[in-house]
Design a protein around this motif. Structure first.
Motif, PDB file in Angstrom:
ATOM      1  N   ASN A  94       0.856  -1.180   0.000  1.00 26.30           N
ATOM      2  CA  ASN A  94       0.000   0.000   0.000  1.00 26.30           C
ATOM      3  C   ASN A  94       0.891   1.228   0.000  1.00 26.30           C
ATOM      4  N   GLY A  95       0.688   2.109  -0.942  1.00 28.30           N
ATOM      5  CA  GLY A  95       1.453   3.352  -0.999  1.00 28.30           C
ATOM      6  C   GLY A  95       2.951   3.123  -0.997  1.00 28.30           C
ATOM      7  N   GLY A  96       3.411   2.079  -1.713  1.00 33.40           N
ATOM      8  CA  GLY A  96       4.847   1.835  -1.824  1.00 33.40           C
ATOM      9  C   GLY A  96       5.443   1.154  -0.613  1.00 33.40           C
ATOM     10  N   ARG A  97       4.586   0.733   0.321  1.00 33.13           N
ATOM     11  CA  ARG A  97       5.061   0.128   1.560  1.00 33.13           C
ATOM     12  C   ARG A  97       4.487  -1.283   1.675  1.00 33.13           C
ATOM     13  N   ILE A  98       5.268  -2.203   2.241  1.00 31.65           N
ATOM     14  CA  ILE A  98       4.735  -3.543   2.482  1.00 31.65           C
ATOM     15  C   ILE A  98       3.874  -3.492   3.737  1.00 31.65           C
ATOM     16  N   GLU A  99       2.591  -3.847   3.590  1.00 33.42           N
ATOM     17  CA  GLU A  99       1.698  -3.831   4.742  1.00 33.42           C
ATOM     18  C   GLU A  99       1.787  -5.133   5.510  1.00 33.42           C
ATOM     19  N   GLN A 100       1.836  -6.229   4.760  1.00 33.64           N
ATOM     20  CA  GLN A 100       1.856  -7.528   5.435  1.00 33.64           C
ATOM     21  C   GLN A 100       2.380  -8.583   4.482  1.00 33.64           C
ATOM     22  N   ILE A 101       3.123  -9.543   5.034  1.00 29.72           N
ATOM     23  CA  ILE A 101       3.557 -10.700   4.263  1.00 29.72           C
ATOM     24  C   ILE A 101       3.053 -11.929   5.007  1.00 29.72           C
ATOM     25  N   GLY A 102       2.395 -12.824   4.289  1.00 29.69           N
ATOM     26  CA  GLY A 102       1.925 -14.017   4.973  1.00 29.69           C
ATOM     27  C   GLY A 102       1.202 -14.947   4.039  1.00 29.69           C
ATOM     28  N   SER A 103       0.854 -16.119   4.534  1.00 28.03           N
ATOM     29  CA  SER A 103       0.103 -17.067   3.730  1.00 28.03           C
ATOM     30  C   SER A 103      -1.299 -16.490   3.522  1.00 28.03           C
ATOM     31  N   PRO A 104      -2.014 -16.951   2.500  1.00 27.04           N
ATOM     32  CA  PRO A 104      -3.356 -16.418   2.261  1.00 27.04           C
ATOM     33  C   PRO A 104      -4.230 -16.499   3.508  1.00 27.04           C
ATOM     34  N   SER A 105      -4.126 -17.592   4.250  1.00 25.80           N
ATOM     35  CA  SER A 105      -5.012 -17.707   5.400  1.00 25.80           C
ATOM     36  C   SER A 105      -4.597 -16.755   6.517  1.00 25.80           C
ATOM     37  N   GLU A 106      -3.295 -16.570   6.714  1.00 24.74           N
ATOM     38  CA  GLU A 106      -2.844 -15.565   7.701  1.00 24.74           C
ATOM     39  C   GLU A 106      -3.346 -14.183   7.342  1.00 24.74           C
ATOM     40  N   ILE A 107      -3.167 -13.849   6.060  1.00 31.22           N
ATOM     41  CA  ILE A 107      -3.563 -12.516   5.608  1.00 31.22           C
ATOM     42  C   ILE A 107      -5.066 -12.328   5.819  1.00 31.22           C
ATOM     43  N   TYR A 108      -5.816 -13.383   5.531  1.00 28.53           N
ATOM     44  CA  TYR A 108      -7.261 -13.266   5.602  1.00 28.53           C
ATOM     45  C   TYR A 108      -7.740 -13.218   7.048  1.00 28.53           C
ATOM     46  N   HIS A 109      -7.209 -14.094   7.879  1.00 31.74           N
ATOM     47  CA  HIS A 109      -7.740 -14.203   9.234  1.00 31.74           C
ATOM     48  C   HIS A 109      -7.037 -13.291  10.222  1.00 31.74           C
ATOM     49  N   ASN A 110      -5.814 -12.948   9.947  1.00 31.34           N
ATOM     50  CA  ASN A 110      -5.089 -12.102  10.893  1.00 31.34           C
ATOM     51  C   ASN A 110      -4.465 -10.889  10.222  1.00 31.34           C
ATOM     52  N   PRO A 111      -5.273 -10.033   9.649  1.00 30.89           N
ATOM     53  CA  PRO A 111      -4.701  -8.853   8.997  1.00 30.89           C
ATOM     54  C   PRO A 111      -4.007  -7.976  10.024  1.00 30.89           C
ATOM     55  N   THR A 112      -2.845  -7.431   9.643  1.00 33.80           N
ATOM     56  CA  THR A 112      -2.127  -6.619  10.619  1.00 33.80           C
ATOM     57  C   THR A 112      -2.546  -5.157  10.574  1.00 33.80           C
ATOM     58  N   SER A 113      -3.378  -4.803   9.608  1.00 34.17           N
ATOM     59  CA  SER A 113      -3.818  -3.410   9.573  1.00 34.17           C
ATOM     60  C   SER A 113      -5.214  -3.340   8.968  1.00 34.17           C
ATOM     61  N   THR A 114      -5.862  -2.217   9.194  1.00 31.77           N
ATOM     62  CA  THR A 114      -7.211  -2.042   8.631  1.00 31.77           C
ATOM     63  C   THR A 114      -7.144  -2.047   7.108  1.00 31.77           C
ATOM     64  N   PHE A 115      -5.996  -1.602   6.549  1.00 31.35           N
ATOM     65  CA  PHE A 115      -5.878  -1.615   5.094  1.00 31.35           C
ATOM     66  C   PHE A 115      -5.978  -3.040   4.557  1.00 31.35           C
ATOM     67  N   VAL A 116      -5.200  -3.930   5.137  1.00 27.06           N
ATOM     68  CA  VAL A 116      -5.226  -5.324   4.689  1.00 27.06           C
ATOM     69  C   VAL A 116      -6.613  -5.911   4.938  1.00 27.06           C
ATOM     70  N   ALA A 117      -7.182  -5.587   6.088  1.00 25.34           N
ATOM     71  CA  ALA A 117      -8.495  -6.123   6.437  1.00 25.34           C
ATOM     72  C   ALA A 117      -9.541  -5.710   5.400  1.00 25.34           C
ATOM     73  N   SER A 118      -9.462  -4.483   4.941  1.00 25.27           N
ATOM     74  CA  SER A 118     -10.486  -4.020   4.008  1.00 25.27           C
ATOM     75  C   SER A 118     -10.134  -4.335   2.564  1.00 25.27           C
ATOM     76  N   PHE A 119      -8.848  -4.600   2.284  1.00 20.28           N
ATOM     77  CA  PHE A 119      -8.476  -4.880   0.887  1.00 20.28           C
ATOM     78  C   PHE A 119      -8.704  -6.343   0.538  1.00 20.28           C
ATOM     79  N   MET A 120      -8.409  -7.215   1.451  1.00 17.28           N
ATOM     80  CA  MET A 120      -8.526  -8.639   1.157  1.00 17.28           C
ATOM     81  C   MET A 120      -9.908  -9.132   1.570  1.00 17.28           C
ATOM     82  N   GLY A 121     -10.487  -9.943   0.731  1.00 17.44           N
ATOM     83  CA  GLY A 121     -11.809 -10.485   1.009  1.00 17.44           C
ATOM     84  C   GLY A 121     -12.887  -9.705   0.288  1.00 17.44           C
ATOM     85  N   ALA A 122     -13.853 -10.441  -0.263  1.00 19.78           N
ATOM     86  CA  ALA A 122     -14.982  -9.790  -0.906  1.00 19.78           C
ATOM     87  C   ALA A 122     -16.254 -10.452  -0.411  1.00 19.78           C
TER      88      ALA A 122
END
Lengths: 293, 347
Positions: free
Chosen positions: B209-237
Motif C-alpha cells: 500500500n502506498g509503496g510500503r509492504i503492509e503484510q507478508i503471509g500465507s493467504p489464510s494468515e492474511i485473511y484471518h489475521n490482517p495486521t492493519s485495517t488496510f489489509v483487512a479491508s483490501f482482502m476479502g470480498a
C-alpha cells in the motif's frame, strides 16, 4: 416448404445526391485528366501538324515514331541522354532518395524514441524545423558543399545531400511512439539487443509505414527538378524531368520543335509515380491511418 | 530454480516521487508469491525492478546467489508474462515462443523440441503457425506463458497477466497457471490487484500500500489475521466489517453502548473493531442489532447489507436460511474479532 418469391416491382428511385456526387467526381477527374489526354493526343501527330493546328480531336499515326525518338534518340552533343538513359537516372534518383530517406529517418526516429538521449526533444525539434528550410533556401551552400566534395555529376551527389528527411523522421517517430512499450521490454528479456530489436521487431512492424513513406519519397525524388539541374551537367546524368526541358529548349531555335517526342516523354515521366501510387495504394492508406499492432 | 532476496530495495523516480519504500523480503525456492495492492501501490514497480526493466535506486536484489542490481534483464535468468501479452504481432506463435531461444543461440533442433514440448503442455499445438491476431485472449496468454516456459528460467514474473481476460476465462487460466507453476516448480512472483487471484494462487501474499509492504503471509494468515485495517479491508470480498468502537470498563463497546467482547489488557480509548462477514451469526438473542437494508443474492449464499450501531455492516448467510429486511439480532464470535488502534495497526 413455403415458397417465397420476391418480385421487384418498384424500381429503385433515382437518388439525386448520388448523381450529384458522381458528377462532381467525374468533373474533378476530367479536370485532372484532360490536359494529359491532350498531351497524349499530340504525341500521335507529326510535329508540323501540331505547330499549325495545335491540339485536335483526331488521332494521328506518329505514335510509334515518336516513341522511338523519345526512348532512344539523344538530343545533346554526347548522344547519351536518350529517354531510356534518363528514365534509368530518374529511377536511380527516386529509389535512392526513397531508400535513403527511409533508412535515415527510421534510424533517427529509433534513436529519438528508444534511447535516453539527453537532448532528444531539442534534437527532434531541430530536425523538425528543417522543414522550414527547403532545398530552394539552402541551394547555394548545398551546391558549394557538393562541389567541394567533388560529387558533381555523380549519383551520390544527386542523392546523398537530400536524404536527411524531417518528414520521414517525424512520421516514424510518431509510429514508434505508438508501439507498445511492453514489446520492447519483452524483447529485452528475450535477449534482443538494440540492433536485433530494430531489425527483428521494429522494421517488420513498420512495413506499412515504410510503404507509405516509400511512395511519398519516391515520387518526391522522381519529380526533383531544381537539384538535378544544379548538380548534373553531363548529359548521361540527366533525369527525365530535367531532360524534357532540354528538348523543349529547341523551341527558341529555328528548327521545328519536337513536340511529339517531348510530350511523350512527359507522359512517360508521369507513369512510374502513378503506377507506384496505384500499386501501393492500400498499403499507403494503411500506413497513414491504421496502426497494425 | 532460485531464491529471491530483496534487501531494502527502494525506488525513487527522477521527479522525486518514492514509488517503493525500502522493502525487504525473501522468496523461497519454488515459492509462488503474489504481490497485491491497489493501483499505484508500487507492486508493478517492484516487479519491474526485479525484472531489470526499472533501475533500483537503493538496496540489493539477489536472484539465486548473485546480486543482479546492474545485470541486464536478458542475463537475469528470468521470464516475464505481461498484462497485454506483448507478443510480437508479426511473428507466428512458434516464432514468438522460439525468439528468446534463438537470441541465445540455442541449436535449432533443441528449439524445435522445446517449442513442441511447451506447445503440448499449453495445448497450443494446432496454433503454432498462426499469428497472435488470429488467437483469442486466452490463447494469446498461453503463448506468452509458452515464451516464458521454453526458456527454463530461474524465476517467472507475472505482471497482471489475467486482467485482460473475461471473468470465466480468468478463473480457468488462474488454475492453469497455478498448476503449471506447481508442475515446473519455478519460483514465481505474480502481481495483481485482484485479491481473489492473490488468495487462490499464492503460497505467500505480500500486500502493498502506498509503496510500503503492509503484510507478508500465507493467504489464510492474511485473511484471518490482517495486521492493519488496510489489509483487512483490501482482502476479502466483501471486505472485513470495520466498526468504530471504544474500550471502556474492560470491554469493547460500540457507539450506543453495546458490549461486544472482553478487551485485551491495559488498553483504553477508541479502537476499530474488525469482523469478517461470515463470522457474524444471526441470532435473535444476540447482543447487537443489525438493521438490514439490502439482501444481495449470490446463489450459494446471500449478503446482507445494513447498519450496526449506525455504521455500515455486512454479513454472510447460507442459501437455505431466509431473512427479511428489518432489525435482527446478531452474534459475533469473539475469537474472530480483530482490534485495530486509531492508526489502523493491529492491537
Amino acid at each position: 416448404m413455403v415458397d417465397i418469391s420476391v418480385t421487384r416491382t418498384a424500381r429503385r428511385p433515382i437518388r439525386w445526391t448520388v448523381l450529384l456526387d458522381h458528377a462532381v467526381l467525374i468533373a474533378g477527374s476530367l479536370f485532372m485528366l484532360l490536359p494529359l489526354l491532350i498531351v497524349l493526343q499530340t504525341t500521335t501527330m507529326p510535329d508540323t501538324d501540331i505547330i499549325q493546328h495545335g491540339p485536335q480531336l483526331k488521332i494521328g499515326d506518329q505514335f510509334d515514331e515518336n516513341l522511338q525518338k523519345a526512348m532512344v534518340q539523344a538530343s545533346g552533343f554526347s548522344g547519351e541522354n536518350t529517354g531510356l538513359r534518363m528514365m534509368l537516372n530518374s529511377f536511380i534518383l527516386g529509389l535512392g532518395f526513397a531508400f535513403g530517406k527511409i533508412v535515415l529517418g527510421m534510424m533517427a526516429a529509433y534513436a529519438l524514441v528508444y534511447f535516453r538521449l539527453r537532448f532528444a526533444t531539442i534534437a527532434f525539434w531541430l530536425i523538425f524545423t528543417t522543414l522550414l528550410l527547403p532545398l530552394e533556401v539552402r541551394i547555394l551552400p548545398s551546391y558549394k558543399v557538393v562541389q567541394n566534395l567533388g560529387m558533381l555529376n555523380t549519383y551520390h551527389g544527386l542523392i546523398v545531400p537530400l536524404i536527411a528527411s524531417a518528414t520521414a523522421t517525424f512520421f516514424f517517430r510518431q509510429f514508434f511512439r505508438s508501439v507498445p512499450e511492453e514489446l520492447v521490454e519483452a524483447a529485452r528479456i528475450d535477449g534482443a539487443g538494440p540492433v536485433k530489436f530494430f531489425v527483428d521487431i521494429l522494421v517488420p512492424l513498420s512495413q506499412t509505414m515504410i510503404a507509405a513513406m516509400f511512395i511519398i519519397m519516391f515520387v518526391y525524388g522522381w519529380n526533383q527538378y531544381l537539384w538535378p539541374t544544379m548538380i548534373t551537367t553531363e548529359e548521361s546524368m540527366y533525369t527525365l524531368v530535367r531532360g524534357i526541358k532540354q528538348i523543349t529548349q529547341v523551341l527558341e531555335g529555328a528548327a521545328v520543335p519536337e513536340f511529339g517526342r517531348s510530350n511523350l516523354l512527359a507522359i512517360i515521366a508521369v507513369v512510374p509515380p502513378v503506377a507506384i501510387v496505384i500499386f501501393f495504394q492500400s498499403w499507403f492508406v494503411k500506413g497513414l491511418t491504421e496502426s497494425d499492432k | 530454480m532460485a531464491e529471491v532476496k530483496l534487501n531494502s530495495v527502494r525506488k525513487i523516480y527522477p521527479n522525486g516521487a518514492e514509488a517503493v519504500t525500502p522493502s525487504s523480503f525473501h522468496i523461497q525456492d519454488g515459492e509462488f508469491v503474489v504481490l497485491v495492492g491497489p493501483s499505484g501501490c508500487g507492486k508493478s514497480t517492484l516487479l519491474r525492478m526485479i525484472a531489470g526493466l526499472e533501475e533500483i535506486t537503493e538496496g540489493e536484489l539477489m536472484i539465486g546467489d548473485r546480486v543482479v542490481n546492474h545485470t541486464d534483464p536478458a542475463d537475469r535468468d528470468i521470464a516475464m508474462v505481461f498484462q497485454n501479452y506483448a507478443l510480437y504481432p508479426h511473428m507466428t506463435v512458434k516464432k514468438n515462443i522460439a525468439y528468446g531461444l534463438k537470441n541465445r543461440k540455442t541449436p535449432g533442433d533443441e528449439i524445435e523440441r522445446k517449442v513442441a514440448e511447451a506447445a503440448q503442455m499449453l495445448n497450443l499445438g494446432d496454433y503454432l503457425d498462426r499469428k497472435p491476431s488470429q488467437l483469442s485472449g486466452g490463447q494469446r496468454q498461453r503463448v506468452a506463458m509458452g515464451r516464458a516456459i521454453v526458456r527454463d528460467p530461474a524465476l517467472f514474473l507475472f505482471d497482471e497477466p489475467l486482467s485482460n481476460l473475461d471473468a470465466k476465462l480468468r478463473n480457468q487460466m488462474r488454475i492453469e497457471i497455478k498448476a503449471l507453476q506447481r508442475r515446473l516448480g519455478v519460483t514465481s512472483i505474480y502481481v495483481t490487484h485482484d485479491q481473489v487471484e492473490a488468495m487462490t494462487m499464492a503460497d505467500r501474499i505480500i500486500v502493498l500500500n502506498g509503496g510500503r509492504i503492509e503484510q507478508i503471509g500465507s493467504p489464510s494468515e492474511i485473511y484471518h489475521n490482517p495486521t492493519s485495517t488496510f489489509v483487512a479491508s483490501f482482502m476479502g470480498a466483501p471486505p472485513m466489517n470495520l466498526l468504530d468502537a471504544r474500550i471502556a470498563d474492560g470491554t469493547v463497546q460500540l457507539d450506543g453502548g453495546a458490549h461486544v467482547a472482553a478487551a485485551p489488557n491495559g488498553k483504553t480509548g477508541p479502537v476499530t473493531l474488525g469482523i469478517r462477514p461470515e463470522d457474524v451469526k444471526l441470532d435473535a438473542a444476540g447482543a447487537l442489532h443489525f438493521d438490514i437494508d439490502l439482501i444481495e443474492e449470490l446463489g450459494a449464499h446471500r449478503l446482507l447489507h445494513g447498519k450496526v450501531a449506525g455504521q455500515p455492516f455486512t454479513t454472510h448467510l447460507l442459501k437455505d436460511v431466509t431473512v427479511e429486511p428489518g432489525r435482527h439480532g446478531v452474534r459475533i464470535d469473539p475469537s474472530k474479532l480483530c482490534l485495530f488502534d486509531t492508526t489502523g495497526s493491529r492491537l
